[in-house]
Structures are given as structure tokens and as C-alpha cells.
Design a protein around this motif. Structure first.
Motif, mmCIF file in Angstrom:
data_model
loop_
_atom_site.group_PDB
_atom_site.id
_atom_site.type_symbol
_atom_site.label_atom_id
_atom_site.label_comp_id
_atom_site.label_asym_id
_atom_site.label_seq_id
_atom_site.Cartn_x
_atom_site.Cartn_y
_atom_site.Cartn_z
ATOM 1 N N ASN A 168 0.818 -1.213 0.000
ATOM 2 C CA ASN A 168 0.000 0.000 0.000
ATOM 3 C C ASN A 168 0.861 1.275 0.000
ATOM 4 N N VAL A 169 1.888 1.290 -0.832
ATOM 5 C CA VAL A 169 2.780 2.437 -0.937
ATOM 6 C C VAL A 169 2.114 3.485 -1.820
ATOM 7 N N GLY A 170 1.960 4.710 -1.304
ATOM 8 C CA GLY A 170 1.335 5.731 -2.137
ATOM 9 C C GLY A 170 1.331 7.107 -1.503
ATOM 10 N N TRP A 171 1.046 8.072 -2.338
ATOM 11 C CA TRP A 171 0.937 9.460 -1.896
ATOM 12 C C TRP A 171 -0.357 9.655 -1.129
ATOM 13 N N ALA A 172 -0.354 10.560 -0.179
ATOM 14 C CA ALA A 172 -1.537 10.877 0.619
ATOM 15 C C ALA A 172 -1.787 12.380 0.540
ATOM 16 N N GLU A 173 -3.013 12.756 0.714
ATOM 17 C CA GLU A 173 -3.406 14.164 0.804
ATOM 18 C C GLU A 173 -2.913 14.999 -0.377
ATOM 19 N N GLY A 174 -2.960 14.411 -1.576
ATOM 20 C CA GLY A 174 -2.595 15.153 -2.780
ATOM 21 C C GLY A 174 -1.109 15.295 -3.017
ATOM 22 N N GLY A 175 -0.295 14.569 -2.293
ATOM 23 C CA GLY A 175 1.150 14.650 -2.468
ATOM 24 C C GLY A 175 1.593 14.136 -3.825
ATOM 25 N N THR A 176 2.706 14.657 -4.298
ATOM 26 C CA THR A 176 3.352 14.204 -5.528
ATOM 27 C C THR A 176 4.851 14.358 -5.348
ATOM 28 N N PRO A 177 5.648 13.773 -6.239
ATOM 29 C CA PRO A 177 7.096 13.914 -6.103
ATOM 30 C C PRO A 177 7.590 15.359 -6.211
ATOM 31 N N ASP A 178 6.821 16.224 -6.831
ATOM 32 C CA ASP A 178 7.269 17.595 -7.066
ATOM 33 C C ASP A 178 6.718 18.611 -6.072
ATOM 34 N N VAL A 179 5.982 18.157 -5.064
ATOM 35 C CA VAL A 179 5.416 19.048 -4.054
ATOM 36 C C VAL A 179 6.173 18.860 -2.743
ATOM 37 N N VAL A 180 6.530 19.959 -2.100
ATOM 38 C CA VAL A 180 7.190 19.910 -0.789
ATOM 39 C C VAL A 180 6.504 20.932 0.102
ATOM 40 N N PRO A 181 5.983 20.537 1.258
ATOM 41 C CA PRO A 181 5.943 19.178 1.787
ATOM 42 C C PRO A 181 4.888 18.331 1.071
ATOM 43 N N ASP A 227 1.871 -5.111 9.825
ATOM 44 C CA ASP A 227 0.803 -4.227 9.358
ATOM 45 C C ASP A 227 0.886 -2.830 9.956
ATOM 46 N N GLY A 228 2.105 -2.405 10.317
ATOM 47 C CA GLY A 228 2.293 -1.062 10.862
ATOM 48 C C GLY A 228 2.227 -0.005 9.768
ATOM 49 N N LEU A 229 1.328 0.961 9.942
ATOM 50 C CA LEU A 229 1.198 2.059 8.984
ATOM 51 C C LEU A 229 2.288 3.084 9.247
ATOM 52 N N VAL A 230 3.036 3.438 8.206
ATOM 53 C CA VAL A 230 4.075 4.446 8.290
ATOM 54 C C VAL A 230 3.599 5.659 7.493
ATOM 55 N N GLN A 231 3.551 6.811 8.148
ATOM 56 C CA GLN A 231 3.133 8.060 7.509
ATOM 57 C C GLN A 231 4.311 9.014 7.556
ATOM 58 N N GLN A 232 4.793 9.398 6.378
ATOM 59 C CA GLN A 232 5.944 10.288 6.301
ATOM 60 C C GLN A 232 5.650 11.419 5.330
ATOM 61 N N GLU A 233 6.532 12.429 5.342
ATOM 62 C CA GLU A 233 6.408 13.507 4.372
ATOM 63 C C GLU A 233 7.786 13.987 3.958
ATOM 64 N N ILE A 234 7.859 14.417 2.723
ATOM 65 C CA ILE A 234 9.044 15.131 2.270
ATOM 66 C C ILE A 234 8.985 16.483 2.960
ATOM 67 N N ALA A 235 10.014 16.805 3.724
ATOM 68 C CA ALA A 235 10.025 18.060 4.463
ATOM 69 C C ALA A 235 10.847 19.123 3.755
ATOM 70 N N GLY A 236 11.789 18.701 2.931
ATOM 71 C CA GLY A 236 12.625 19.645 2.211
ATOM 72 C C GLY A 236 13.380 18.944 1.108
ATOM 73 N N ARG A 237 13.719 19.707 0.081
ATOM 74 C CA ARG A 237 14.479 19.131 -1.025
ATOM 75 C C ARG A 237 15.344 20.227 -1.625
ATOM 76 N N ASN A 238 16.576 19.882 -1.955
ATOM 77 C CA ASN A 238 17.483 20.794 -2.625
ATOM 78 C C ASN A 238 17.962 20.115 -3.905
ATOM 79 N N GLU A 239 17.427 20.557 -5.027
ATOM 80 C CA GLU A 239 17.752 19.942 -6.314
ATOM 81 C C GLU A 239 19.214 20.177 -6.695
ATOM 82 N N VAL A 240 19.766 21.331 -6.357
ATOM 83 C CA VAL A 240 21.146 21.645 -6.718
ATOM 84 C C VAL A 240 22.114 20.741 -5.949
#
Length: 158
Positions: free
Chosen positions: A43-56, A67-80
Motif C-alpha cells: 500500500n505504498v502511495g501518496w496521501a493528501e494530494g502529495g506528488t514527487p514535485d510538491v514539498v511538503p 501491518d504497521g502504517l508508516v506516515q511520512q512527508e518530504i520536508a525539504g528538497r534541494n535539487e542543486v
């Protein structure tokens, strides 16, 4: 062995792929989860409208072993600098907090390879089940090797 209430991990490895190739794949946490966990998650997937290009951006997955649910978020990204920071948004399995950063760096004398770093800090609840926490930590300790193996040159894979 007693469980520490704050567990810090830092792993690194050399990858058989150039930094741009590696970054194109690992900047998306869905890819990282699949590379390092494979059939151990579901059940790997984006939640709450998340996408790879949105931060957070939030993403969820379930650990198969309990069956432990893991909820994480991208908190920051530096492309350079090719770095991404993410964190847990909800406690699970005795882990009260989780902060992690991955970095992909060039190797100046070998442009076809990269240096990959993964740093993590886990907060552990006082009443956490030691066996579950040990299983999670052991799983994490092997994940950098999974990234290395994923990017291994075909003739080097075993």
C-alpha cells in the motif's frame, strides 16, 4: 541490548551510477521505499494530494511484518545539492519521531559513480516493544546496501 531513546544512524556507499541518474530516481520517496523495502511493504502511495514535485508532501506505506502504517512527508528538497529531507508525521511501532536526509554527491575523479549518504534520527517511546524496534532498526541498517545493489552495474550484480 537496551534500546536507546534516541537512535542515530548514518550510512553511506558508492553507487555505480552518475549523480544525475541516481538523483532522478531517489528524489521520489516512492522509488526509495520500493528499492529498499520491496515485498516488505504494501500500500505504498501518496496521501493528501502529495506528488514527487510538491514539498511538503505526505506519503504512506504499510510494513508487511506487522501491518504497521508508516506516515511520512518530504520536508525539504534541494535539487542543486541533490538532497532530500523527510520525517514521520505520526508515531508508529514505538517510534515517536523520525527525521532523515538522503544526499547524492559526485565523485570528482569518477563521474560515472556517486556517493550516497543516508542519515536518520529516531525517537523511541519508553513503552516501545524492543523486538519491533530492533526489527525496524535492523531493516534500516540494510537499506543503504539495497540502494547500492539497485544501482549496481549489471556485470557486478550478484
Amino acid at each position: 541490548m537496551a534500546i536507546q531513546r534516541k537512535h542515530t544512524m548514518h550510512h553511506s556507499t558508492i553507487l555505480d551510477a552518475d549523480p544525475d541518474t541516481v538523483w532522478a530516481e531517489v528524489r521520489n520517496p516512492m522509488n526509495v521505499v520500493k528499492i529498499v523495502s520491496g515485498p516488505a511493504v504494501k500500500n505504498v502511495g501518496w496521501a493528501e494530494g502529495g506528488t514527487p514535485d510538491v514539498v511538503p508532501a505526505r506519503y504512506d506505506f504499510t510494513l508487511v511484518f506487522n501491518d504497521g502504517l508508516v506516515q511520512q512527508e518530504i520536508a525539504g528538497r534541494n535539487e542543486v545539492d541533490r538532497s532530500s529531507t523527510y520525517r514521520a508525521v505520526a508515531p508508529t511501532m514505538g517510534i515517536t519521531s523520525y527525521d532523515a536526509t538522503i544526499r547524492v554527491r559526485p565523485i570528482t575523479d569518477d563521474p560515472g559513480r556517486s556517493f550516497f549518504e543516508w542519515s536518520r534520527v529516531l525517537g523511541i517511546a519508553d513503552d516501545a516493544d524492543p523486538e519491533v524496534v530492533r526489527a525496524v532498526i535492523t531493516m534500516m541498517e540494510n537499506q543503504t546496501d539495497s540502494v547500492r545493489d539497485h544501482f549496481a552495474a549489471p556485470e557486478r550484480r550478484t
